[in-house]
Design a protein around this motif. Structure first.
Motif, short mmCIF file in Angstrom:
data_model
loop_
_atom_site.label_atom_id
_atom_site.label_comp_id
_atom_site.label_asym_id
_atom_site.label_seq_id
_atom_site.Cartn_x
_atom_site.Cartn_y
_atom_site.Cartn_z
N ILE A 92 10.27 0.47 -3.69
CA ILE A 92 11.24 1.56 -3.87
C ILE A 92 10.62 2.70 -4.69
O ILE A 92 10.75 3.87 -4.34
CB ILE A 92 12.51 1.03 -4.56
N LEU A 93 9.93 2.34 -5.78
CA LEU A 93 9.36 3.36 -6.66
C LEU A 93 8.28 4.19 -5.98
O LEU A 93 8.14 5.39 -6.26
CB LEU A 93 8.81 2.73 -7.93
N CYS A 94 7.48 3.56 -5.09
CA CYS A 94 6.41 4.36 -4.48
C CYS A 94 6.97 5.35 -3.47
O CYS A 94 6.29 6.32 -3.10
CB CYS A 94 5.33 3.46 -3.86
N ASP A 95 8.22 5.15 -3.02
CA ASP A 95 8.89 6.17 -2.22
C ASP A 95 9.56 7.21 -3.12
O ASP A 95 9.98 8.26 -2.65
CB ASP A 95 9.94 5.53 -1.31
N LYS A 96 9.68 6.90 -4.42
CA LYS A 96 10.36 7.80 -5.35
C LYS A 96 9.38 8.59 -6.22
O LYS A 96 9.57 9.79 -6.43
CB LYS A 96 11.30 6.99 -6.26
N ILE A 97 8.35 7.92 -6.74
CA ILE A 97 7.44 8.59 -7.67
C ILE A 97 6.01 8.68 -7.16
O ILE A 97 5.15 9.25 -7.84
CB ILE A 97 7.45 7.91 -9.06
N GLY A 98 5.74 8.11 -6.00
CA GLY A 98 4.42 8.29 -5.40
C GLY A 98 3.63 7.01 -5.25
O GLY A 98 3.70 6.11 -6.09
N ARG A 99 2.88 6.92 -4.13
CA ARG A 99 2.07 5.74 -3.85
C ARG A 99 0.92 5.59 -4.85
O ARG A 99 0.64 4.50 -5.35
CB ARG A 99 1.46 5.82 -2.45
N LYS A 100 0.25 6.69 -5.14
CA LYS A 100 -0.91 6.66 -6.03
C LYS A 100 -0.53 6.17 -7.42
O LYS A 100 -1.25 5.34 -8.02
CB LYS A 100 -1.54 8.06 -6.11
N ILE A 140 1.36 -3.51 -5.38
CA ILE A 140 0.19 -3.00 -4.66
C ILE A 140 0.44 -2.90 -3.16
O ILE A 140 0.11 -1.88 -2.53
CB ILE A 140 -1.03 -3.91 -4.94
N VAL A 141 1.00 -3.95 -2.56
CA VAL A 141 1.09 -4.01 -1.09
C VAL A 141 1.87 -2.86 -0.47
O VAL A 141 1.36 -2.17 0.42
CB VAL A 141 1.68 -5.36 -0.64
N PRO A 142 3.10 -2.57 -0.91
CA PRO A 142 3.84 -1.47 -0.26
C PRO A 142 3.18 -0.11 -0.42
O PRO A 142 3.17 0.70 0.51
CB PRO A 142 5.23 -1.52 -0.92
N SER A 143 2.61 0.16 -1.61
CA SER A 143 2.01 1.48 -1.85
C SER A 143 0.70 1.63 -1.09
O SER A 143 0.45 2.67 -0.44
CB SER A 143 1.79 1.70 -3.34
N ALA A 144 -0.16 0.61 -1.12
CA ALA A 144 -1.42 0.68 -0.39
C ALA A 144 -1.19 0.72 1.12
O ALA A 144 -1.89 1.42 1.86
CB ALA A 144 -2.31 -0.52 -0.75
N SER A 145 -0.20 -0.02 1.58
CA SER A 145 0.12 -0.04 3.01
C SER A 145 0.60 1.33 3.49
O SER A 145 0.19 1.80 4.56
CB SER A 145 1.19 -1.10 3.29
N ALA A 146 1.48 1.93 2.71
CA ALA A 146 2.00 3.24 3.10
C ALA A 146 0.90 4.29 3.12
O ALA A 146 0.80 5.09 4.07
CB ALA A 146 3.11 3.67 2.13
N LEU A 147 0.04 4.30 2.10
CA LEU A 147 -1.05 5.29 2.05
C LEU A 147 -2.00 5.14 3.24
O LEU A 147 -2.39 6.11 3.88
CB LEU A 147 -1.83 5.14 0.75
N THR A 148 -2.39 3.90 3.52
CA THR A 148 -3.32 3.67 4.63
C THR A 148 -2.72 4.10 5.95
O THR A 148 -3.39 4.73 6.78
CB THR A 148 -3.71 2.17 4.70
N THR A 149 -1.47 3.76 6.16
CA THR A 149 -0.79 4.13 7.40
C THR A 149 -0.71 5.64 7.56
O THR A 149 -0.98 6.19 8.63
CB THR A 149 0.62 3.52 7.44
N GLN A 381 9.84 8.10 5.83
CA GLN A 381 10.71 8.09 4.67
C GLN A 381 11.04 6.68 4.17
O GLN A 381 11.47 6.49 3.04
CB GLN A 381 12.03 8.82 4.97
N ASN A 382 10.86 5.66 5.03
CA ASN A 382 11.32 4.34 4.60
C ASN A 382 10.33 3.20 4.86
O ASN A 382 10.66 2.05 4.60
CB ASN A 382 12.66 4.00 5.27
N ARG A 383 9.14 3.49 5.38
CA ARG A 383 8.25 2.38 5.72
C ARG A 383 7.75 1.63 4.48
O ARG A 383 7.60 0.41 4.52
CB ARG A 383 7.07 2.84 6.58
N ALA A 384 7.51 2.34 3.37
CA ALA A 384 7.08 1.64 2.17
C ALA A 384 8.20 0.77 1.62
O ALA A 384 7.98 -0.37 1.19
CB ALA A 384 6.61 2.65 1.11
N SER A 385 9.43 1.31 1.65
CA SER A 385 10.58 0.52 1.20
C SER A 385 10.78 -0.69 2.10
O SER A 385 11.09 -1.79 1.63
CB SER A 385 11.85 1.38 1.22
N ALA A 386 10.61 -0.50 3.42
CA ALA A 386 10.80 -1.60 4.36
C ALA A 386 9.81 -2.73 4.10
O ALA A 386 10.20 -3.91 4.02
CB ALA A 386 10.64 -1.10 5.80
#
Length: 446
Positions: A92-100, A140-149, A381-386
């Motif tokens: 949730i946070l990486c969709d709110k405050i950033g993946r990095k 790590i997983v949701p943020s790294a996954s979203a960035l790579t995608t 908008q929601n893949r990292a949250s998903a």
């Protein structure tokens, strides 16, 4: 033959011309940069997962802490409980405050807890530090996954994602190798000191890892997004906004009517997937030791289990790019179930290694494709949250796996019963994924 070669050459030239028109003359350098950095962060997660299974036989030995099977299973689950919370919050946070930001914070927390784990004087403090490390790993997983995608070309998105996620199994290989080479000479604590070294890379991440352009655009940081676009000379494919039908709120919610079925099914499959991965990675060395194999041989089984996941996962990712991912995932889980059930029978060593390799490919390797499938099923908008929510719910399976095996081993039910448990779970995962709505149906209009 000559005509055939000329015909193929013309086709290649035509494809190259079309690619150039689309703005992609070659794979972008930033795609490679992001993939490598995110691969390393997933590598860290894989190491953290497997290292406990590597040191577990030592901790259960009377010369160590003399843990019972039930205690060992519970301690293995504490880190996974932390991962459950970390994955939920981090997604949730990486969709709110950033993946990095989440990646850097997660690596820092995990590394600090690794140091404290290496210094832990009692099993109780060891368990607490493992829980806190799990909080970092989970993010790590949701943020790294979203960035790579988001930094991968659409045509090769699954491929780059699977390459990135292969770091998980490579981390497991590194943990197994560390056990083989360091435990006897330097003790089990040395493996956790090694696990703390990622903190040294944080300055590199701060300087070179770019933030998600999609995140910046979605949060009205257009100036920063434009700077990144210009800095890396990104083509339109990387920066155009994803168009989706329906309202923005509906698209953003993973529990909306459009995405609800997918979210539920992915969560169920992740429960089974994590039960297999964490259960087997935690207990495989000890199970094989109880089956009569020496300590080093048991660690080699864990090494083969994770090494096969790297190769098999990458191959499965390429196949999933060409075929329906859910059919590929279903078939591989079924293959894993057969090999796991056969492990309950004592074969010669060669056959045993082959079965363990298939099991590693079919469990850990399949998860690479599963995560990629999640990222393709949702929007920007929601893949990292998903992925964060589905993998967080899946942590219930991760928590249950080590606990269930610990209870069964504490009952002296025989090592075979654990393979029956894992085999049945793999069959259920193989069936559930087949009910997943197709990509088109999920994104179709209401």
């Amino acid at each position: 033959m000559k005509a055939h070669v000329e015909e193929n050459f013309e086709i290649l030239e035509k494809e190259k011309s079309q690619a150039n028109k689309g703005g992609i003359k070659s794979i972008s350098k930033v795609t490679i940069l992001v993939t490598i950095i995110c691969w390393f962060t997933i590598f860290v997660e894989g190491y953290d997962l497997v290292v406990y299974g590597v040191v577990l036989p030592v901790l259960m030995d009377p010369s160590g802490w003399g843990l019972t099977a039930t205690q060992a299973g519970a301690m293995g689950s504490y880190a996974l409980l932390g991962m459950f919370l970390g994955s939920s919050i981090g997604g949730i946070l990486c969709d709110k405050i950033g993946r990095k930001t989440i990646i850097i914070a997660s690596i820092a927390l995990m590394s600090i807890m690794m140091v404290l784990t290496a210094l832990a004087p009692t099993p109780e403090l060891f368990a607490i530090y493992r829980f806190l490390a799990g909080l970092g790993i989970g993010g790590i997983v949701p943020s790294a996954s979203a960035l790579t995608t988001e930094y991968s070309p659409a045509k090769y998105r699954s491929f780059f994602f699977v390459i990135m996620y292969s770091g998980f199994a490579v981390g497991g290989v590194a943990a197994a190798l560390s056990g083989v080479f360091f435990i006897e000479n330097f003790g089990w604590r040395s493996l956790f000191w090694l696990g703390a070294t990622p903190i040294l890379f944080i300055p590199f991440f701060i300087k070179y890892l770019p933030e998600s352009i999609k995140f910046l655009q979605a949060n009205n940081q257009q100036v920063k997004a434009k700077r990144l676009i210009e800095k890396y000379r990104l083509p339109d494919e990387f920066v155009k906004e994803e168009q989706s039908e329906g309202t923005a709120n509906e698209s953003a919610s993973i529990f909306s009517k459009r995405y609800l079925v997918s979210t539920i099914l992915f969560s169920i499959v992740y429960i089974g997937a994590f039960l297999l991965i964490y259960g087997m990675n935690t207990w495989l060395p000890q199970i094989m030791k109880e089956a009569g194999y020496p300590m080093n041989s048991s660690l080699l089984f864990l090494l083969v289990f994770n090494l096969s996941a790297v190769v098999g996962g990458i191959i499965a990712g390429r196949v999933a790019d060409r075929l329906q991912p859910k059919k590929v995932i279903s078939f591989i889980y079924f293959l894993a179930a057969i090999s796991i059930l056969l492990l309950s029978i004592k074969f010669n060593t060669v056959v045993l290694y082959i079965l363990i390799a298939i099991a590693g490919f079919g469990t850990t390797g399949t998860t690479f494709v599963l995560a990629s499938y999640v990222m393709r099923q949702y929007n920007d908008q929601n893949r990292a949250s998903a992925l964060g929510i589905a993998s967080a719910i899946g942590r219930f399976g991760a928590i249950a796996g080590p606990l269930l095996v610990g209870i069964l081993m504490g009952m002296n039910a025989g090592y075979e019963i654990n393979f029956y448990l894992f085999g049945v779970v793999a069959i259920l995962a193989s069936l559930v994924i087949l009910f997943m709505p197709s990509f088109k149906s999920v994104n179709a209009s209401k």
